[in-house]
Design a protein around this motif. Structure first.
Motif, mmCIF file in Angstrom:
data_model
loop_
_atom_site.group_PDB
_atom_site.id
_atom_site.type_symbol
_atom_site.label_atom_id
_atom_site.label_comp_id
_atom_site.label_asym_id
_atom_site.label_seq_id
_atom_site.Cartn_x
_atom_site.Cartn_y
_atom_site.Cartn_z
ATOM 1 N N SER A 10 47.377 37.849 33.644
ATOM 2 C CA SER A 10 47.521 38.727 34.805
ATOM 3 C C SER A 10 49.005 38.952 35.007
ATOM 4 O O SER A 10 49.810 38.052 34.746
ATOM 5 N N PRO A 84 47.468 32.574 38.246
ATOM 6 C CA PRO A 84 46.356 33.429 38.645
ATOM 7 C C PRO A 84 45.124 33.195 37.760
ATOM 8 O O PRO A 84 45.244 32.781 36.615
ATOM 9 N N SER A 86 42.013 35.109 36.063
ATOM 10 C CA SER A 86 41.494 36.423 35.659
ATOM 11 C C SER A 86 39.975 36.448 35.762
ATOM 12 O O SER A 86 39.315 35.405 35.808
ATOM 13 N N ALA A 120 43.427 36.896 40.643
ATOM 14 C CA ALA A 120 44.309 38.065 40.695
ATOM 15 C C ALA A 120 43.818 39.048 39.646
ATOM 16 O O ALA A 120 43.723 38.707 38.474
ATOM 17 N N MET A 121 43.463 40.239 40.109
ATOM 18 C CA MET A 121 42.953 41.263 39.188
ATOM 19 C C MET A 121 42.867 42.600 39.910
ATOM 20 O O MET A 121 43.054 42.674 41.127
ATOM 21 N N ASN A 122 42.553 43.626 39.178
ATOM 22 C CA ASN A 122 42.302 44.933 39.754
ATOM 23 C C ASN A 122 41.198 44.815 40.807
ATOM 24 O O ASN A 122 40.237 44.064 40.621
ATOM 25 N N TRP A 126 37.572 42.747 40.967
ATOM 26 C CA TRP A 126 37.275 41.700 41.948
ATOM 27 C C TRP A 126 35.985 42.014 42.704
ATOM 28 O O TRP A 126 35.196 41.119 42.992
ATOM 29 N N ARG A 162 45.476 41.237 44.734
ATOM 30 C CA ARG A 162 46.770 40.574 44.514
ATOM 31 C C ARG A 162 46.612 39.066 44.604
ATOM 32 O O ARG A 162 45.830 38.564 45.406
#
Length: 181
Positions: A10, A84, A86, A120-122, A126, A162
């Motif tokens: 990430s 983070p 993923s 943490a990802m788009n 999520w 985020r």
């Protein structure tokens, strides 16, 4: 306290350097385990310097000893933190898959060792039903989460996804320290 810090692929992986540094300054032993994808965002050398410990990226890194390093790390951990985390690693954990040392450590942990996951990802990833199922499964399995924050994402979208602020992750980690230190 012995903390195993897992770092996945990430853009937020660079924030793991601050997290590792803060944990070391607080007196914790920090062993970093990175997925190969994480090394595209931050180098193992950076984490080795900050933690003064070797960083595990692949099972090939374990050839120095007869005892598998991922099992030794799992046995010695007081806390496993993924920051983070993923969607890929969350899916591996939820489904009992171990394609990398980090997932193998998760599966080899004693059931009494707490796990703290900071995704943490788009935002679309999520909020996807598959991710939601995987997170629900991990919560049912006893994992703790620091949910992602909202804001401008690296992909240019605005929304949830985020990595939570490092200070918030540290506050959650403090809950697992004996005596609340």
């Amino acid at each position: 306290m012995k903390v195993v810090l897992g770092i996945t692929g990430s853009i937020a992986a660079y924030k793991a350097a601050d997290l590792a540094s803060q944990l070391v300054k607080a007196g914790h032993q920090v062993d970093v385990v990175m997925t190969r994808a994480a090394t595209e965002f931050i180098t193992p050398l950076t984490l080795e310097v900050l933690t003064r410990r070797p960083v595990l990226v692949s099972l090939e890194d374990e050839k120095q000893s007869w005892k598998p390093g991922h099992i030794e790390l799992a046995d010695g951990a007081d806390l496993l933190v993924i920051a983070p985390a993923s969607a890929d690693v969350i899916g591996n954990f939820a489904n009992g898959l171990a394609p990398d040392p980090l997932s193998a450590i998760y599966l080899a942990l004693p059931r009494t060792t707490p796990v703290l996951i900071a995704p943490a990802m788009n935002g679309k990833m999520w909020l996807h039903p598959a991710t939601a199922r995987n997170v629900a499964q991990l919560r049912e399995d006893g994992c703790h989460f620091v949910d992602p924050a909202e804001g401008l994402l690296a992909c240019g979208y605005e929304g949830v996804g985020r990595l939570a602020p490092v200070e918030q992750i540290l506050e959650e980690i403090a809950r697992f320290v004996p005596g609340g230190q």
